[in-house]
Design a protein around this motif. Structure first.
Motif, PDB file in Angstrom:
ATOM      1  N   TYR A 144       3.315  20.508   9.774  1.00 54.91           N
ATOM      2  CA  TYR A 144       3.341  19.557  10.880  1.00 54.91           C
ATOM      3  C   TYR A 144       2.226  18.526  10.698  1.00 54.91           C
ATOM      4  N   ILE A 145       0.993  19.024  10.431  1.00 59.91           N
ATOM      5  CA  ILE A 145      -0.151  18.099  10.284  1.00 59.91           C
ATOM      6  C   ILE A 145       0.097  17.128   9.118  1.00 59.91           C
ATOM      7  N   GLN A 146       0.528  17.677   7.982  1.00 63.88           N
ATOM      8  CA  GLN A 146       0.746  16.820   6.803  1.00 63.88           C
ATOM      9  C   GLN A 146       1.721  15.696   7.118  1.00 63.88           C
ATOM     10  N   ASN A 147       2.865  16.108   7.716  1.00 62.12           N
ATOM     11  CA  ASN A 147       3.895  15.106   7.998  1.00 62.12           C
ATOM     12  C   ASN A 147       3.445  14.105   9.050  1.00 62.12           C
ATOM     13  N   LYS A 148       2.708  14.599  10.027  1.00 64.70           N
ATOM     14  CA  LYS A 148       2.252  13.726  11.119  1.00 64.70           C
ATOM     15  C   LYS A 148       1.297  12.659  10.560  1.00 64.70           C
ATOM     16  N   THR A 182       0.868  -1.179   0.000  1.00 63.07           N
ATOM     17  CA  THR A 182       0.000   0.000   0.000  1.00 63.07           C
ATOM     18  C   THR A 182       0.910   1.235   0.000  1.00 63.07           C
ATOM     19  N   ILE A 183       0.576   2.194  -0.863  1.00 65.54           N
ATOM     20  CA  ILE A 183       1.458   3.369  -0.984  1.00 65.54           C
ATOM     21  C   ILE A 183       0.741   4.633  -0.525  1.00 65.54           C
ATOM     22  N   THR A 184       1.525   5.604  -0.137  1.00 67.55           N
ATOM     23  CA  THR A 184       0.948   6.874   0.316  1.00 67.55           C
ATOM     24  C   THR A 184       1.848   8.032  -0.092  1.00 67.55           C
ATOM     25  N   ALA A 185       1.263   9.214  -0.200  1.00 72.49           N
ATOM     26  CA  ALA A 185       2.054  10.416  -0.513  1.00 72.49           C
ATOM     27  C   ALA A 185       1.187  11.644  -0.314  1.00 72.49           C
ATOM     28  N   ILE A 186       1.866  12.778  -0.104  1.00 69.64           N
ATOM     29  CA  ILE A 186       1.135  14.055  -0.071  1.00 69.64           C
ATOM     30  C   ILE A 186       0.954  14.471  -1.528  1.00 69.64           C
ATOM     31  N   ALA A 187      -0.297  14.687  -1.946  1.00 69.76           N
ATOM     32  CA  ALA A 187      -0.556  14.952  -3.366  1.00 69.76           C
ATOM     33  C   ALA A 187      -0.530  16.435  -3.702  1.00 69.76           C
ATOM     34  N   THR A 188      -0.575  17.287  -2.690  1.00 72.35           N
ATOM     35  CA  THR A 188      -0.560  18.739  -2.928  1.00 72.35           C
ATOM     36  C   THR A 188       0.885  19.254  -2.866  1.00 72.35           C
ATOM     37  N   PRO A 189       1.147  20.466  -3.409  1.00 75.48           N
ATOM     38  CA  PRO A 189       2.538  20.948  -3.436  1.00 75.48           C
ATOM     39  C   PRO A 189       3.116  21.097  -2.029  1.00 75.48           C
ATOM     40  N   PRO A 190       4.436  20.924  -1.884  1.00 75.93           N
ATOM     41  CA  PRO A 190       5.046  21.021  -0.556  1.00 75.93           C
ATOM     42  C   PRO A 190       4.872  22.427   0.028  1.00 75.93           C
ATOM     43  N   GLY A 191       4.788  22.500   1.342  1.00 75.77           N
ATOM     44  CA  GLY A 191       4.689  23.804   2.013  1.00 75.77           C
ATOM     45  C   GLY A 191       3.333  24.001   2.654  1.00 75.77           C
ATOM     46  N   PHE A 207       7.400   7.912 -16.182  1.00 76.67           N
ATOM     47  CA  PHE A 207       6.843   8.047 -14.837  1.00 76.67           C
ATOM     48  C   PHE A 207       7.710   8.899 -13.919  1.00 76.67           C
ATOM     49  N   ASP A 208       8.989   8.981 -14.234  1.00 79.59           N
ATOM     50  CA  ASP A 208       9.872   9.800 -13.412  1.00 79.59           C
ATOM     51  C   ASP A 208       9.573  11.293 -13.620  1.00 79.59           C
ATOM     52  N   SER A 209       8.844  11.633 -14.693  1.00 81.27           N
ATOM     53  CA  SER A 209       8.516  13.040 -14.919  1.00 81.27           C
ATOM     54  C   SER A 209       7.319  13.478 -14.081  1.00 81.27           C
ATOM     55  N   PHE A 210       6.639  12.538 -13.425  1.00 81.31           N
ATOM     56  CA  PHE A 210       5.503  12.907 -12.577  1.00 81.31           C
ATOM     57  C   PHE A 210       5.981  13.363 -11.205  1.00 81.31           C
ATOM     58  N   CYS A 211       5.060  13.976 -10.454  1.00 82.29           N
ATOM     59  CA  CYS A 211       5.382  14.344  -9.067  1.00 82.29           C
ATOM     60  C   CYS A 211       5.098  13.119  -8.193  1.00 82.29           C
ATOM     61  N   ILE A 212       5.665  13.167  -6.977  1.00 81.85           N
ATOM     62  CA  ILE A 212       5.279  12.154  -5.989  1.00 81.85           C
ATOM     63  C   ILE A 212       3.834  12.496  -5.621  1.00 81.85           C
ATOM     64  N   GLY A 213       2.983  11.504  -5.549  1.00 81.09           N
ATOM     65  CA  GLY A 213       1.589  11.782  -5.173  1.00 81.09           C
ATOM     66  C   GLY A 213       0.662  11.735  -6.357  1.00 81.09           C
ATOM     67  N   LYS A 214       1.251  11.653  -7.602  1.00 83.46           N
ATOM     68  CA  LYS A 214       0.390  11.517  -8.777  1.00 83.46           C
ATOM     69  C   LYS A 214       0.567  10.141  -9.362  1.00 83.46           C
ATOM     70  N   ALA A 217      -3.858  26.169   2.457  1.00 80.54           N
ATOM     71  CA  ALA A 217      -5.134  26.157   3.173  1.00 80.54           C
ATOM     72  C   ALA A 217      -5.473  24.715   3.550  1.00 80.54           C
ATOM     73  N   ILE A 218      -5.404  23.850   2.549  1.00 80.74           N
ATOM     74  CA  ILE A 218      -5.578  22.421   2.832  1.00 80.74           C
ATOM     75  C   ILE A 218      -4.489  21.620   2.109  1.00 80.74           C
ATOM     76  N   ALA A 219      -4.294  20.400   2.558  1.00 84.74           N
ATOM     77  CA  ALA A 219      -3.372  19.494   1.862  1.00 84.74           C
ATOM     78  C   ALA A 219      -4.116  18.172   1.665  1.00 84.74           C
ATOM     79  N   ILE A 220      -3.708  17.441   0.629  1.00 86.60           N
ATOM     80  CA  ILE A 220      -4.358  16.144   0.373  1.00 86.60           C
ATOM     81  C   ILE A 220      -3.320  15.036   0.461  1.00 86.60           C
ATOM     82  N   ILE A 221      -3.647  14.034   1.239  1.00 85.36           N
ATOM     83  CA  ILE A 221      -2.754  12.871   1.367  1.00 85.36           C
ATOM     84  C   ILE A 221      -3.494  11.659   0.799  1.00 85.36           C
ATOM     85  N   ARG A 222      -2.793  10.949  -0.061  1.00 83.70           N
ATOM     86  CA  ARG A 222      -3.437   9.806  -0.720  1.00 83.70           C
ATOM     87  C   ARG A 222      -2.916   8.478  -0.188  1.00 83.70           C
ATOM     88  N   ILE A 223      -3.798   7.509  -0.124  1.00 80.25           N
ATOM     89  CA  ILE A 223      -3.369   6.139   0.189  1.00 80.25           C
ATOM     90  C   ILE A 223      -3.982   5.245  -0.877  1.00 80.25           C
TER      91      ILE A 223
END
Ligand SMILES: Nc1nc2c(ncn2[C@@H]2O[C@H](COP(=O)(O)OP(=O)(O)OP(=O)(O)O)[C@@H](O)[C@H]2O)c(=O)[nH]1
Ligand SMILES: [Mg+2]
Length: 455
Positions: A97-101, A9-18, A448-455, A21-27
């Motif tokens: 902090y929330i995203q990383n946690k 099972t994989i996971t990543a933050i799908a929104t830009p780093p930093g 695939f290496d041209s994609f971002c992490i999270g896509k 207002a909100i961030a999206i984390i995918r699993i």
């Protein structure tokens, strides 16, 4: 390269780093629901496993008993998800902090961090997207204007993929007939029958040719229509370049030979992207090495341009003949212009209008822009025609066409059915490589290496 093991099972933050207002984390993967069950408490106390697909739920993320954030989760149950696996998307508040946690919690409960483009890789592996659509997705991310965006979107929706799949199927069907003949009946594949196959192949070849010619147009959408500004030294090429660019990008001076190396910039006019190239002045003779190099570059730029803007300071009422002369010489669309009209008397101006401009004072520029627009329409009309934009696809289509042309030649002079079958397979091999039915590690990695992490 990717860990091909789809069981993880994989996971990543799908929104830009930093901070946002909100961030999206995918699993994504088989543990998605188990993980969310361990860290998410729905506000109405539903057990996550009873949550319905394609619904949004409000609730809390906990680390043990510590509250981390109030979040929304999106549920997509397999196979109706982007990757084809169980996917959960957590929309949390955008503090780092929330995203990383939350990411850490997900990983601690059994997922691993996804590599670049791994979600899309799984979509590809699970048949949700073919390779052509994957590459179109990349184009969509990088689209900068309406035309570019429409093209990428149509390709992502599978417009070109469908044509290629149909062609591939037709070739496959033909080969099935040939292989049947080879297996069971020699007479079945008599020369007349083979000639009949040729008629069938004409249609496939024409469709391939259409796609191949669409490459040039597709490139114009993506990279911009290339315009080379050319003419003798000191006629005002760089002044015109700066005027169109609305910036003093290129050096202008009254000394002949100011522009030694070409300068290239992108501009948008009426929503169309252009690649504007200011060149060194053309001279019939020169012994100076630098000037020679500059002229050589100018000629290369002429070859790769779609439109030439030819500037002169010489007055002529025969501008149409001259325009045609250059059109034949360069085999390109030409806009022929006489610059520095501000220095002319009214009488001379009347003789040679309407191609007179003054790049320095912005006179006659509307004429120039109208010309540009009508020439550009040749490249952008029929916005809806399917177009290819990648050299890789172009090369493979050319290879497929090459095989079919070979068949056409050989059928006329008599061809062994075995060879015919082999050539058909070769043609399909190229089509397979475009849509990814046949893949190669290096190509996959590059894409695939041209994609971002999270896509
Ligand atoms: N009067 C007048 N002068 C102009 C006009 N356009 C350019 N010039 C002048 O002509 C001279 C040469 O202009 P550039 O734009 O450097 O010419 P170029 O064709 O790029 O020259 P090279 O780079 O040397 O080939 C400069 O002094 C400009 O100010 C114009 O429309 N009217
Ligand atoms: Mg110049």
């Amino acid at each position: 390269m990717f860990k091909i093991d789809n069981n993880e099972t994989i996971t990543a933050i799908a929104t830009p780093p930093g901070i946002g207002a909100i961030a999206i984390i995918r699993i994504s993967g088989t543990l998605s629901f188990k993980i969310i069950d361990l860290i998410f408490q729905p506000i109405d106390k539903l057990k996550p496993l009873t949550l319905k697909s394609r619904r949004i739920y409000l609730g809390y993320i906990y680390s043990q008993k510590t509250l981390i954030d109030k979040v929304l989760i999106n549920i997509f149950k397999s196979p109706n998800s982007y990757t084809g696996e169980d996917i959960i998307e957590i929309s949390c508040h955008g503090s780092i902090y929330i995203q990383n946690k939350i990411l850490e919690l997900i990983i601690n409960n059994g997922a691993r961090l996804a590599t670049r483009g791994e979600f899309t890789f799984r979509a590809f592996k699970n048949g949700k997207l073919d390779l052509y659509q994957v590459e179109s997705l990349l184009d969509l991310f990088h689209s900068e204007n309406e035309l570019d965006h429409n093209l990428a979107l149509n390709n992502l929706r599978g417009e070109v993929s469908l044509i290629i799949k149909n062609l591939r199927q037709k070739i496959l069907n033909l080969n099935t007939i040939i292989e049947f003949g080879l297996e069971f009946s020699d007479e079945y594949l008599n020369p007349n029958k083979l000639l009949g196959f040729n008629n069938f192949l004409v249609n496939i070849r024409n469709q391939l040719k259409d796609l191949i010619t669409s490459f040039k147009l597709g490139i114009c959408f993506k990279e911009g229509i290339a315009i080379a500004i050319i003419g003798k030294p000191n006629v005002g090429k760089s002044t015109l370049f700066n005027l169109l660019l609305k910036s003093d990008r290129s050096i202008v001076s009254n000394q002949s030979g100011t522009t030694i190396n070409y300068i290239e910039e992108n501009i948008y006019i009426d929503g169309i992207k252009y690649r504007l190239i200011d060149n060194a002045g053309l001279k019939k003779k020169t012994r100076k090495k630098l000037e020679l190099k500059g002229i050589k570059k100018t000629i290369e730029n002429i070859k790769q341009a779609e439109i030439i803007m030819y500037l002169t300071n010489k007055i002529t009422p025969k501008y149409l003949q001259i325009q045609r002369y250059y059109q034949d010489l360069f085999k390109k669309e030409i806009i022929f212009l006489i610059n520095k009209c501000d220095l002319l008397t009214t009488k001379i101006k009347r003789q040679s209008s309407p191609i007179l401009i003054s790049a320095k004072y912005g006179i006659g520029i509307n004429y120039l822009l109208n010309q540009l627009q009508s020439l550009s329409e040749r490249f952008i009309t029929n916005k809806k025609t399917p177009r290819i934009t990648k050299v890789r696809h172009y090369e493979e289509l050319k290879k497929a066409l090459f095989q079919l042309n070979k068949i056409q030649e050989k059928i006329q002079i008599g061809i062994e059915p075995e060879i015919l079958s082999l050539l058909l397979k070769e043609a399909n091999y190229s089509l397979d490589k475009i849509i990814g039915t046949i893949t190669n590690e290096e190509i996959l990695f590059n894409i695939f290496d041209s994609f971002c992490i999270g896509k």
